[in-house]
Enzyme design. Structure first.
Site, PDB file in Angstrom:
ATOM      1  N   HIS A 156       0.675  -1.050  -0.100  1.00 24.88           N
ATOM      2  CA  HIS A 156       0.198  -0.081   0.114  1.00 24.88           C
ATOM      3  C   HIS A 156       0.975   1.284   0.144  1.00 24.88           C
ATOM      4  CE1 HIS A 156      -2.957   3.003   1.219  1.00 24.88           C
ATOM      5  NE2 HIS A 156      -3.964   2.115   1.108  1.00 24.88           N
TER       6      HIS A 156
ATOM      7  N   GLY B  80      -0.020  -5.039   1.667  1.00 24.20           N
ATOM      8  CA  GLY B  80      -1.067  -5.228   0.780  1.00 24.20           C
ATOM      9  C   GLY B  80      -0.862  -5.968  -0.436  1.00 24.20           C
TER      10      GLY B  80
ATOM     11  N   TYR C 211      -4.942  -4.453  10.673  1.00 25.07           N
ATOM     12  CA  TYR C 211      -5.313  -5.101   9.386  1.00 25.07           C
ATOM     13  C   TYR C 211      -6.726  -5.470   9.686  1.00 25.07           C
ATOM     14  CZ  TYR C 211      -3.983  -6.492   4.926  1.00 25.07           C
ATOM     15  OH  TYR C 211      -3.708  -6.652   3.592  1.00 25.07           O
TER      16      TYR C 211
HETATM   17  C1  LCV Z   1       4.878   4.959  -0.490  1.00 27.81           C
HETATM   18  C2  LCV Z   1       6.967   3.932  -0.784  1.00 27.81           C
HETATM   19  C3  LCV Z   1       6.865   2.675  -0.539  1.00 27.81           C
HETATM   20  C4  LCV Z   1       5.493   2.528   0.235  1.00 27.81           C
HETATM   21  N1  LCV Z   1       4.591   3.610   0.128  1.00 27.81           N
HETATM   22  O1  LCV Z   1      13.867   1.488  -2.357  1.00 27.81           O
HETATM   23  O2  LCV Z   1       0.108  -4.210   5.177  1.00 27.81           O
HETATM   24  S1  LCV Z   1      -0.013  -3.016   5.845  1.00 27.81           S
HETATM   25  O3  LCV Z   1      -0.955  -2.833   6.628  1.00 27.81           O
HETATM   26  O4  LCV Z   1       1.240  -2.935   6.441  1.00 27.81           O
HETATM   27  C5  LCV Z   1      -0.341  -2.132   4.429  1.00 27.81           C
HETATM   28  C6  LCV Z   1      -0.910  -0.555   5.142  1.00 27.81           C
HETATM   29  C7  LCV Z   1       0.663  -1.751   3.596  1.00 27.81           C
HETATM   30  O5  LCV Z   1       0.949  -2.302   2.513  1.00 27.81           O
HETATM   31  O6  LCV Z   1       1.901  -1.095   3.952  1.00 27.81           O
HETATM   32  C8  LCV Z   1       3.083  -0.975   3.150  1.00 27.81           C
HETATM   33  C9  LCV Z   1       3.749  -1.816   3.619  1.00 27.81           C
HETATM   34  N2  LCV Z   1       5.087  -1.532   2.872  1.00 27.81           N
HETATM   35  C10 LCV Z   1       6.238  -1.685   3.226  1.00 27.81           C
HETATM   36  O7  LCV Z   1       6.379  -1.838   4.600  1.00 27.81           O
HETATM   37  C11 LCV Z   1       7.544  -1.492   2.722  1.00 27.81           C
HETATM   38  C12 LCV Z   1       8.150  -0.302   2.660  1.00 27.81           C
HETATM   39  N3  LCV Z   1       9.172   0.002   1.566  1.00 27.81           N
HETATM   40  C13 LCV Z   1      10.270  -0.407   1.883  1.00 27.81           C
HETATM   41  O8  LCV Z   1      10.616  -1.145   2.892  1.00 27.81           O
HETATM   42  C14 LCV Z   1      11.264   0.004   0.850  1.00 27.81           C
HETATM   43  O9  LCV Z   1      10.954   0.766   0.104  1.00 27.81           O
HETATM   44  C15 LCV Z   1      11.737  -1.536  -0.385  1.00 27.81           C
HETATM   45  C16 LCV Z   1      12.081  -2.518   0.630  1.00 27.81           C
HETATM   46  C17 LCV Z   1      10.168  -2.097  -0.702  1.00 27.81           C
HETATM   47  C18 LCV Z   1      12.423  -1.254  -1.339  1.00 27.81           C
HETATM   48  O10 LCV Z   1      13.606  -0.599  -0.773  1.00 27.81           O
HETATM   49  P1  LCV Z   1      14.648   0.273  -1.611  1.00 27.81           P
HETATM   50  O11 LCV Z   1      15.869   0.694  -0.842  1.00 27.81           O
HETATM   51  O12 LCV Z   1      14.855  -0.626  -2.978  1.00 27.81           O
HETATM   52  P2  LCV Z   1      13.402   2.721  -1.248  1.00 27.81           P
HETATM   53  O13 LCV Z   1      13.101   2.475   0.136  1.00 27.81           O
HETATM   54  O14 LCV Z   1      14.269   3.641  -1.534  1.00 27.81           O
HETATM   55  O15 LCV Z   1      12.102   3.147  -2.260  1.00 27.81           O
HETATM   56  C19 LCV Z   1      12.096   3.837  -3.207  1.00 27.81           C
HETATM   57  C20 LCV Z   1      10.899   5.104  -3.094  1.00 27.81           C
HETATM   58  O16 LCV Z   1       9.831   4.411  -2.937  1.00 27.81           O
HETATM   59  C21 LCV Z   1       9.381   5.054  -1.775  1.00 27.81           C
HETATM   60  C22 LCV Z   1      10.328   5.058  -0.838  1.00 27.81           C
HETATM   61  O17 LCV Z   1       9.917   6.173   0.097  1.00 27.81           O
HETATM   62  C23 LCV Z   1      11.299   5.930  -1.949  1.00 27.81           C
HETATM   63  O18 LCV Z   1      10.871   7.125  -2.244  1.00 27.81           O
HETATM   64  P3  LCV Z   1      11.934   8.425  -2.259  1.00 27.81           P
HETATM   65  O19 LCV Z   1      12.596   8.187  -3.358  1.00 27.81           O
HETATM   66  O20 LCV Z   1      11.023   9.657  -2.382  1.00 27.81           O
HETATM   67  O21 LCV Z   1      12.587   8.356  -0.966  1.00 27.81           O
HETATM   68  N4  LCV Z   1       8.243   3.879  -1.174  1.00 27.81           N
HETATM   69  C24 LCV Z   1       8.851   2.732  -0.816  1.00 27.81           C
HETATM   70  N5  LCV Z   1       7.976   1.859  -0.265  1.00 27.81           N
HETATM   71  N6  LCV Z   1       4.926   1.387   0.538  1.00 27.81           N
HETATM   72  N7  LCV Z   1       6.254   4.997  -0.722  1.00 27.81           N
END
Ligand code: LCV
Length: 263
Positions: free
Chosen positions: A68, A112, A142
């Site tokens: 999400h 999600g 959730y």
């Molecule tokens: C907005 C993002 C996101 C993101 N949203 O790249 O299941 S529930 O209840 O939790 C539900 C509410 C849900 O689905 O929540 C989301 C759950 N997702 C996560 O916890 C994953 C969050 N993201 C990460 O841990 C990392 O981004 C991953 C491991 C996916 C990728 O890491 P990586 O180092 O390759 P970045 O973190 O640099 O991400 C690239 C850009 O995408 C944004 C993040 O903030 C970054 O933006 P900026 O370049 O502006 O800094 N991004 C990543 N995930 N879920 N934005």
């Protein structure tokens, strides 16, 4: 099929439809526009009598989907996962799509998007794929239908382990938990998934439609009393109105670890 979408690529060929995520700048995070495009593409597939749909990311991605879009999680006391929300509508569209939906997974799957992968009828993953359901890491309550997806697919103890740890599970564990049906090498996964889809597309679409609907009805057949429903909703409201929920979201945006205080 002309691709009228900006955050997905939708294609149809030989009774098989394919939806490819196309939101690379946000690691395929499921923002409302992208979710609505997926839901719309599934309704186009339905009207075109598609017999199998494949949901995937671009070849060779590190992240299948970051789940999400956290930037879109409401902070004003609104249920982040209410039935009217685009994520829930998309998951329902997958469940009600009158033909099998296969998730073809490369890379890591979060939140999600993990719910999407297990709501699909089947999933195929590469040896490097991983899955995490993350509400506990963000402070999100959730919802019952989502938790039921995990109980049905993984069984109670595996579902509890994934929800309570919020930690990714690797491909072998995902196979053991029932998240994926097969582990297939990166080079072969497209061909493998396509041949699985072709096998299904050759069978009776009417029979498959009614069998899939019976699976949906029987696995969702968990009647709860109005009192139990209201109890769940009041518990969830306390969480999405809590300081911890706001802390989980703000800490992600500020790129720091959350400090949860249990209130
Ligand atoms: C907005 C993002 C996101 C993101 N949203 O790249 O299941 S529930 O209840 O939790 C539900 C509410 C849900 O689905 O929540 C989301 C759950 N997702 C996560 O916890 C994953 C969050 N993201 C990460 O841990 C990392 O981004 C991953 C491991 C996916 C990728 O890491 P990586 O180092 O390759 P970045 O973190 O640099 O991400 C690239 C850009 O995408 C944004 C993040 O903030 C970054 O933006 P900026 O370049 O502006 O800094 N991004 C990543 N995930 N879920 N934005």
């Amino acid at each position: 099929m002309a691709n009228n979408y900006s955050l997905i690529i939708a294609e149809m060929k030989d009774n098989i439809g394919a939806i490819t995520f196309n939101n690379p700048l946000k690691s395929n995070a499921l923002c409302s526009d992208m979710l609505n495009e997926i839901t719309d593409a599934l309704s186009v597939f339905k009207s075109e009598k598609i017999r199998v749909a494949v949901i995937r990311a671009a070849k060779g991605v590190k992240v299948w989907s970051a789940g999400h879009d956290i930037d879109e999680l409401p902070l004003d006391g609104i249920d982040p996962l209410g039935r009217e929300k685009p994520l829930e509508k998309m998951l329902s569209a997958v469940q009600n799509f009158p033909a099998p939906v296969i998730a073809m997974v490369e890379g890591s799957v979060w939140g999600g998007a993990c719910d999407l992968a297990i709501t699909c009828d089947m999933a195929v993953g590469t040896p490097g794929c991983s899955f995490a359901i993350t509400p506990a890491k963000i402070g999100v309550p959730y919802n019952a239908s989502g938790i039921l997806h995990f109980i049905n697919r993984l069984g109670l103890s595996h579902a509890k382990e994934m929800f309570f740890t919020g930690a990714p599970v690797d491909a072998e564990t995902a196979l053991h938990f029932g998240i994926i049906n097969h582990i297939v090498d990166d080079i072969e996964i497209e061909l493998f998934t396509h041949s699985l889809a072709k096998k299904i597309a050759c069978n009776s679409p009417l029979s498959i439609e009614v069998i899939k609907e019976q699976f949906r009805i029987l696995t969702n057949a968990h009647p709860i009393t109005p009192n139990a429903f209201e109890h769940i909703e009041s518990l969830r409201r306390k969480v999405y109105c809590s300081e911890d929920y706001r802390e989980g979201i703000n800490s992600f945006k500020e790129k720091r670890k959350p400090v949860f205080k249990g209130k």
